[in-house]
Write a protein that holds these residues in place. Structure first.
Motif, PDB file in Angstrom:
ATOM      1  N   GLY B 175       0.844  -1.205   0.000  1.00 14.02           N
ATOM      2  CA  GLY B 175       0.000   0.000   0.000  1.00 14.02           C
ATOM      3  C   GLY B 175       0.872   1.245   0.000  1.00 14.02           C
ATOM      4  O   GLY B 175       0.621   2.195  -0.762  1.00 14.02           O
ATOM      5  N   TYR B 176       1.909   1.240   0.815  1.00 11.61           N
ATOM      6  CA  TYR B 176       2.833   2.384   0.875  1.00 11.61           C
ATOM      7  C   TYR B 176       3.491   2.592  -0.490  1.00 11.61           C
ATOM      8  O   TYR B 176       3.595   3.718  -0.979  1.00 11.61           O
ATOM      9  N   MET B 177       3.920   1.480  -1.112  1.00 13.49           N
ATOM     10  CA  MET B 177       4.610   1.585  -2.409  1.00 13.49           C
ATOM     11  C   MET B 177       3.705   2.210  -3.464  1.00 13.49           C
ATOM     12  O   MET B 177       4.127   3.066  -4.239  1.00 13.49           O
ATOM     13  N   VAL B 178       2.456   1.752  -3.481  1.00 12.06           N
ATOM     14  CA  VAL B 178       1.533   2.244  -4.502  1.00 12.06           C
ATOM     15  C   VAL B 178       1.183   3.720  -4.260  1.00 12.06           C
ATOM     16  O   VAL B 178       1.095   4.510  -5.197  1.00 12.06           O
ATOM     17  N   GLU B 200       7.589  -7.602  -6.779  1.00 14.39           N
ATOM     18  CA  GLU B 200       6.818  -7.346  -8.004  1.00 14.39           C
ATOM     19  C   GLU B 200       6.071  -6.015  -7.926  1.00 14.39           C
ATOM     20  O   GLU B 200       5.967  -5.305  -8.916  1.00 14.39           O
ATOM     21  N   THR B 201       5.565  -5.700  -6.742  1.00 14.09           N
ATOM     22  CA  THR B 201       4.887  -4.403  -6.585  1.00 14.09           C
ATOM     23  C   THR B 201       5.899  -3.272  -6.772  1.00 14.09           C
ATOM     24  O   THR B 201       5.611  -2.272  -7.442  1.00 14.09           O
ATOM     25  N   GLY B 202       7.094  -3.459  -6.176  1.00  7.70           N
ATOM     26  CA  GLY B 202       8.145  -2.457  -6.328  1.00  7.70           C
ATOM     27  C   GLY B 202       8.535  -2.286  -7.785  1.00  7.70           C
ATOM     28  O   GLY B 202       8.764  -1.170  -8.261  1.00  7.70           O
ATOM     29  N   VAL B 205       5.917  -0.223  -9.649  1.00  6.40           N
ATOM     30  CA  VAL B 205       5.935   1.243  -9.438  1.00  6.40           C
ATOM     31  C   VAL B 205       7.217   1.878  -9.984  1.00  6.40           C
ATOM     32  O   VAL B 205       7.405   3.086  -9.863  1.00  6.40           O
ATOM     33  N   GLY B 206       8.096   1.061 -10.533  1.00  6.39           N
ATOM     34  CA  GLY B 206       9.293   1.583 -11.220  1.00  6.39           C
ATOM     35  C   GLY B 206      10.458   1.930 -10.313  1.00  6.39           C
ATOM     36  O   GLY B 206      11.321   2.725 -10.688  1.00  6.39           O
ATOM     37  N   ALA B 207      10.492   1.357  -9.129  1.00  7.14           N
ATOM     38  CA  ALA B 207      11.597   1.664  -8.205  1.00  7.14           C
ATOM     39  C   ALA B 207      12.828   0.843  -8.555  1.00  7.14           C
ATOM     40  O   ALA B 207      12.698  -0.277  -9.060  1.00  7.14           O
ATOM     41  N   ILE B 208      14.011   1.394  -8.259  1.00  7.04           N
ATOM     42  CA  ILE B 208      15.233   0.595  -8.392  1.00  7.04           C
ATOM     43  C   ILE B 208      15.295  -0.260  -7.122  1.00  7.04           C
ATOM     44  O   ILE B 208      15.085   0.229  -6.020  1.00  7.04           O
ATOM     45  N   GLN B 209      15.512  -1.564  -7.299  1.00  6.64           N
ATOM     46  CA  GLN B 209      15.371  -2.460  -6.160  1.00  6.64           C
ATOM     47  C   GLN B 209      16.647  -3.255  -5.884  1.00  6.64           C
ATOM     48  O   GLN B 209      17.223  -3.854  -6.785  1.00  6.64           O
ATOM     49  N   VAL B 210      17.036  -3.256  -4.614  1.00  2.00           N
ATOM     50  CA  VAL B 210      18.179  -4.060  -4.165  1.00  2.00           C
ATOM     51  C   VAL B 210      17.651  -5.007  -3.091  1.00  2.00           C
ATOM     52  O   VAL B 210      17.053  -4.566  -2.111  1.00  2.00           O
ATOM     53  N   SER B 224      14.599 -12.475 -10.129  1.00  2.00           N
ATOM     54  CA  SER B 224      13.745 -12.187 -11.295  1.00  2.00           C
ATOM     55  C   SER B 224      13.032 -10.842 -11.179  1.00  2.00           C
ATOM     56  O   SER B 224      12.676 -10.263 -12.197  1.00  2.00           O
ATOM     57  N   ALA B 225      12.819 -10.339  -9.967  1.00  2.00           N
ATOM     58  CA  ALA B 225      12.035  -9.100  -9.837  1.00  2.00           C
ATOM     59  C   ALA B 225      12.845  -7.871  -9.444  1.00  2.00           C
ATOM     60  O   ALA B 225      12.327  -6.758  -9.543  1.00  2.00           O
TER      61      ALA B 225
END
Lengths: 207, 305
Positions: B175-178, B200-202, B205-210, B224-225
């Motif tokens: 919810g926070y991410m969206v 997958e939610t991250g 929303v187009g965030a760079i994810q580590v 994969s995500a």
């Protein structure tokens, strides 16, 4: 002093736990000590739960008082918390409590969990795009494993389930073992740093 | 000649192992120590010795080479991106308790990230599932802001306790991410079924994810995500990698030396197994003879029998 005492307690507790791991578990005093440790863990967990409850209520009452666009969520949380706690405290087998658990909490959890199926599909679609040599290799291996897990695989060619099992039992399992050995070594290293007081970040502040 | 040397070595190994095992079996019933765990103790002593030796070397100021870890180098890029975009940074310390080493490693990384968000004046949000992790994370973030000289930038709402319910927690974080669309998401710690739901939610929303975890079943989901994934030991190494403390760097080197020792032992055991199997295929009884007996002693020792 603020740091020295926790580090000293950590060191002593860790050394005791390590020594007890190598002692004969059938000895009465060892058994008693282990039971005592379990009691300590339960007591600390109970205090942690209380801390969590009071903090949750405090934070959300504070947010509600400040009143902004997200305050409605705090209101929902406080009302739900009080309703389910009071109904549970009055009678934990009450119809209201059971109804809320079965018809509100469980469906919400199940809904979140079921989303996983869709997310797996979208992640698999991205991961299995044969853009590079490695990705193609992954795609082929995954295709064989998936085919080997369903009856149609054996109908196409009887050896597909065997190949699928071989992939899981050897290349996949050995890669997994390598990750687990590395992780175990990392865990030992972190533990040692915590025991010796080299790693202090978890106490807050400076490293 | 080589075969003779090998057989002589195996004979010595078998002699010491069997002598040790026989004595151990006699004492096992009355011993105050758990004899079957002595190999674990030996392994632990060797590994801890290597780590302590490397820490001492590092303390003396000797240069220690540490290989680059792409996922950790990407942390600065991710924070820089969030700062440029004026969007917040999300840090998820996993769903495990504070007693879990992955969580402790994650809290250590959180300290470094919080210092950087304090310097860059970027918003940070740390949702928690465990009350004790929450209070620890809050203290770590607060102290990091203080250490960075920006105590005024710290906000109590940066670190929140959400819920102990696994999927309730996921709903809260998603919810926070969206709503807020953070520019950088960090998932570091122990994760289970929620890993892909979060990642997958991250991603959406187009965030760079580590991401980083030591739980093997969740690593493929993160790979994969997410843009970068710390695999197993890299999560534990992250705190030392990001730290300027030479002792931490030394412990990292010691960890790698331990890995090298395990690789050597594994290769030796593979060779030994090949020789053993060749012996069986030549018609000898698997439980008899020098190789058979040595293999049986080693096998029972490894099983802790």
């Amino acid at each position: 002093m603020k740091r020295s005492i926790p580090i000293f307690i950590t060191f002593v507790s860790a050394v005791i736990m390590i020594v007890f791991y190598f002692l004969n578990q059938d000895i009465e005093s060892v058994k008693k000590f282990q039971a005592g440790i379990l009691n300590w863990v339960s007591i600390i967990a109970a205090f942690a739960l209380l801390l969590g409850i009071f903090n949750l209520l405090f934070v959300n009452f504070y947010k509600l008082r400040r009143f902004n666009k997200d305050s409605i969520y705090s209101l929902v949380l406080i009302v739900s918390f009080l309703t389910i706690t009071i109904s549970g405290l009055v009678d934990d087998t009450s119809a209201t409590y059971s109804w809320m658990f079965e018809n509100m909490l469980r469906p919400l959890s199940s809904t979140m969990f079921s989303l996983l199926a869709f997310y797996v599909a979208s992640a698999a679609f991205r991961a299995f795009r044969a853009k590079t040599k490695e990705a193609t290799f992954l795609l082929v291996a995954a295709f064989i494993v998936m085919l080997g897990r369903v009856p149609v695989g054996a109908m196409i060619w009887g050896k597909i389930p065997l190949i699928s099992n071989w992939i899981m039992a050897y290349p996949a399992a050995s890669a997994q073992s390598a990750i687990m050995i590395g992780a175990a070594l990392g865990a030992v290293s972190v533990s040692l740093k915590i025991i010796l007081g080299i790693e202090k970040t978890y106490l807050g502040g400076e490293e | 000649m080589k075969q003779k040397v090998l057989l002589f070595s195996l004979f010595q190994l078998r002699f010491y192992s069997s002598a040790f095992a026989t004595e151990a079996e006699e004492q096992i019933s009355n011993s105050f120590f758990q004899v079957s765990r002595i190999p674990v103790l030996l392994g632990l002593i060797i590994l801890c010795g290597l780590i302590l030796y490397c820490i001492q070397i590092a303390k003396k100021g000797q240069y220690i080479f540490i290989r680059k870890i792409a996922g950790l180098n990407a942390i600065d890029d991710a924070l820089g991106r969030a700062t440029e975009m004026g969007k917040p940074v999300l840090y998820v310390p996993g769903i495990m308790e504070i007693s879990d080493l992955q969580t402790l490693a994650s809290i250590s990384i959180l300290g470094h990230i919080a210092k950087k968000t304090a310097c860059y004046e970027t918003d940070l949000y740390v949702p928690n599932r465990d009350p004790l992790v929450f209070s620890t994370a809050q203290e770590v973030v607060k102290e990091s802001y203080l250490a960075a000289g920006r105590p005024d930038a710290f906000n109590e709402n940066m670190v929140e306790y959400l819920t102990t319910d696994q999927f309730g927690y996921v709903a809260g974080v998603n919810g926070y991410m969206v709503r807020e669309e953070p520019a950088a998401n960090f998932y570091l710690g122990g994760f289970y079924a929620e890993s892909l739901l979060l990642a997958e939610t991250g991603n959406a929303v187009g965030a760079i994810q580590v991401a980083g975890t030591a739980i093997p079943s969740q690593i493929p989901f993160f790979i994969s995500a997410c843009d970068y994934t710390l695999i197993g030991e890299e999560l534990y190494a992250a705190g030392a990698y990001l730290s300027d403390d030479p002792r931490s760097k030394g412990s990292l080197k010691g960890q790698d030396m331990g890995k090298l020792a395990i690789m050597v032992v594994t290769i030796l055991l593979i060779l030994f197994n090949i020789v053993y199997n060749m012996n069986i295929s030549s018609g000898n009884d698997s439980s008899e003879g020098l190789l058979g007996k040595t293999f049986n002693v080693l096998e029972s020792g490894m099983k802790g029998e």
